[in-house]
Motif scaffolding. Structure first.
Motif, PDB file in Angstrom:
ATOM      1  N   GLN A  71       0.824  -1.204   0.000  1.00  0.00           N
ATOM      2  CA  GLN A  71       0.000   0.000   0.000  1.00  0.00           C
ATOM      3  C   GLN A  71       0.860   1.256   0.000  1.00  0.00           C
ATOM      4  OE1 GLN A  71      -0.316  -2.585   2.016  1.00  0.00           O
ATOM      5  NE2 GLN A  71      -2.281  -3.468   1.394  1.00  0.00           N
ATOM      6  N   TYR A  72       1.907   1.255   0.823  1.00  0.00           N
ATOM      7  CA  TYR A  72       2.774   2.436   0.881  1.00  0.00           C
ATOM      8  C   TYR A  72       3.552   2.591  -0.422  1.00  0.00           C
ATOM      9  CZ  TYR A  72       6.122   5.877   2.457  1.00  0.00           C
ATOM     10  OH  TYR A  72       6.880   7.010   2.564  1.00  0.00           O
ATOM     11  N   ALA A  73       4.067   1.488  -0.947  1.00  0.00           N
ATOM     12  CA  ALA A  73       4.839   1.558  -2.185  1.00  0.00           C
ATOM     13  C   ALA A  73       4.002   2.117  -3.326  1.00  0.00           C
ATOM     14  CB  ALA A  73       5.382   0.179  -2.543  1.00  0.00           C
ATOM     15  N   SER A  74       2.763   1.659  -3.423  1.00  0.00           N
ATOM     16  CA  SER A  74       1.901   2.136  -4.507  1.00  0.00           C
ATOM     17  C   SER A  74       1.569   3.618  -4.325  1.00  0.00           C
ATOM     18  CB  SER A  74       0.616   1.303  -4.576  1.00  0.00           C
ATOM     19  OG  SER A  74      -0.130   1.411  -3.376  1.00  0.00           O
ATOM     20  N   LYS A  75       1.458   4.060  -3.064  1.00  0.00           N
ATOM     21  CA  LYS A  75       1.127   5.455  -2.790  1.00  0.00           C
ATOM     22  C   LYS A  75       2.209   6.410  -3.259  1.00  0.00           C
ATOM     23  CE  LYS A  75       1.293   7.021   1.457  1.00  0.00           C
ATOM     24  NZ  LYS A  75       0.972   7.284   2.891  1.00  0.00           N
ATOM     25  N   PHE A 121       6.265   6.529   6.676  1.00  0.00           N
ATOM     26  CA  PHE A 121       6.651   5.235   6.112  1.00  0.00           C
ATOM     27  C   PHE A 121       5.917   4.071   6.770  1.00  0.00           C
ATOM     28  CE2 PHE A 121       9.454   1.475   6.233  1.00  0.00           C
ATOM     29  CZ  PHE A 121       9.541   1.223   4.879  1.00  0.00           C
ATOM     30  N   ASP A 122       5.434   3.148   5.935  1.00  0.00           N
ATOM     31  CA  ASP A 122       4.862   1.876   6.379  1.00  0.00           C
ATOM     32  C   ASP A 122       5.703   0.751   5.793  1.00  0.00           C
ATOM     33  OD1 ASP A 122       2.779   2.954   7.799  1.00  0.00           O
ATOM     34  OD2 ASP A 122       1.278   2.674   6.241  1.00  0.00           O
ATOM     35  N   GLY A 123       6.246  -0.096   6.649  1.00  0.00           N
ATOM     36  CA  GLY A 123       7.039  -1.201   6.137  1.00  0.00           C
ATOM     37  C   GLY A 123       7.963  -1.767   7.191  1.00  0.00           C
ATOM     38  N   TYR A 124       9.128  -2.227   6.760  1.00  0.00           N
ATOM     39  CA  TYR A 124      10.039  -2.954   7.638  1.00  0.00           C
ATOM     40  C   TYR A 124      11.468  -2.489   7.396  1.00  0.00           C
ATOM     41  CZ  TYR A 124       5.908  -5.860   7.813  1.00  0.00           C
ATOM     42  OH  TYR A 124       4.611  -6.285   7.958  1.00  0.00           O
ATOM     43  N   ARG A 127       5.014   1.631  11.265  1.00  0.00           N
ATOM     44  CA  ARG A 127       3.686   2.023  10.816  1.00  0.00           C
ATOM     45  C   ARG A 127       3.525   3.526  11.001  1.00  0.00           C
ATOM     46  NH1 ARG A 127       4.142  -1.659   8.438  1.00  0.00           N
ATOM     47  NH2 ARG A 127       2.968  -3.620   8.339  1.00  0.00           N
ATOM     48  N   LYS A 128       3.234   4.218   9.895  1.00  0.00           N
ATOM     49  CA  LYS A 128       3.072   5.673   9.915  1.00  0.00           C
ATOM     50  C   LYS A 128       4.279   6.361  10.549  1.00  0.00           C
ATOM     51  CE  LYS A 128      -0.995   5.309   8.103  1.00  0.00           C
ATOM     52  NZ  LYS A 128      -1.185   5.657   6.661  1.00  0.00           N
ATOM     53  N   GLY A 129       5.450   5.825  10.288  1.00  0.00           N
ATOM     54  CA  GLY A 129       6.669   6.411  10.819  1.00  0.00           C
ATOM     55  C   GLY A 129       6.962   6.042  12.256  1.00  0.00           C
ATOM     56  N   ASN A 130       6.149   5.160  12.854  1.00  0.00           N
ATOM     57  CA  ASN A 130       6.352   4.750  14.245  1.00  0.00           C
ATOM     58  C   ASN A 130       6.771   3.288  14.319  1.00  0.00           C
ATOM     59  OD1 ASN A 130       5.522   7.263  15.299  1.00  0.00           O
ATOM     60  ND2 ASN A 130       3.381   6.643  15.135  1.00  0.00           N
TER      61      ASN A 130
END
Length: 213
Positions: A160-164, A181-184, A201-204
């Motif tokens: 979802q984040y990559a596509s955004k 950022f959302d990811g790992y 998640r959301k930079g957290n």
């Protein structure tokens, strides 16, 4: 591919994320068996030019450069047991974090395994999009005692984040986190040994990943 389980932890702000990663790197710093050459000259600034000289003049000649951690979930087995890892020195940047001098470069692999935790529901094409959006950075970190350690940072976005952001997270740096950022994030040493990993998640920092063989 390894299986994964997630262990919950308290969510903290993105400003603390950098501190967490710095602490992880600091606690896991591995001094290379290079004798006196593991230290740089105190009078020389640790900029891109001097870091590159240290890389080719010292580290590439060391046993640490040739070590491979076959137990790492990031390990890729090839017939000749060799994966080329190529820093992009033309795109290297230099900066300071506290008392640390850091040189960061994009890092490219001839063969790379990309971990996609919690993405089992994605189809092949979606997983490929995430893998192609993943970036890896090499970090050369000069510590206050003048020793230098090498770390790699792999950043994997969610689909979802990559596509955004049109599948481009190239602006992500160790000192320049994407705030939403959302990811790992996976931190490893040069041999591929996984030191730590974070679910962002959301930079957290939301959950810490625990790997189960």
């Amino acid at each position: 591919m390894k299986s994964f389980s997630l262990r919950s932890s308290a969510s903290v702000g993105v400003s603390f994320l950098l501190l967490v990663l710095i602490t992880i790197l600091s606690l896991n710093c591995r001094k290379f068996d290079l004798g006196a050459s593991e230290k740089t000259k105190k009078d020389n600034p640790f900029n891109v030019k001097n870091a590159k000289e240290w890389w080719f003049g010292e580290f590439k000649k060391s046993t640490a450069y040739r070590q491979i951690n076959e137990n790492s979930p990031l390990f890729v087995k090839l017939d000749n047991n060799t994966v080329n890892k190529i820093p992009s020195w033309k795109r290297a940047v230099e900066y300071k974090i506290g008392k640390w001098d850091i040189v960061e470069t994009p890092l490219f692999y001839s063969e790379q395994k990309v971990l996609l935790p919690s993405m089992q529901a994605l189809n092949y094409e979606e997983r490929l999009k995430v893998a192609n959006s993943t970036i890896t950075r090499m970090l050369l970190i000069k510590l206050p005692n003048d020793s230098v350690v090498v770390r790699t940072m792999t950043v994997v976005p969610t689909l979802q984040y990559a596509s955004k952001i049109n599948y481009d997270i190239s602006g992500f740096r160790f000192n320049k986190f994407l705030k939403d950022f959302d990811g790992y994030i996976f931190i490893s040493d040069w041999s591929g040994k996984l030191i730590n990993s974070f679910n962002i998640r959301k930079g957290n920092v939301g959950k810490k990943l625990k790997f189960v063989k």
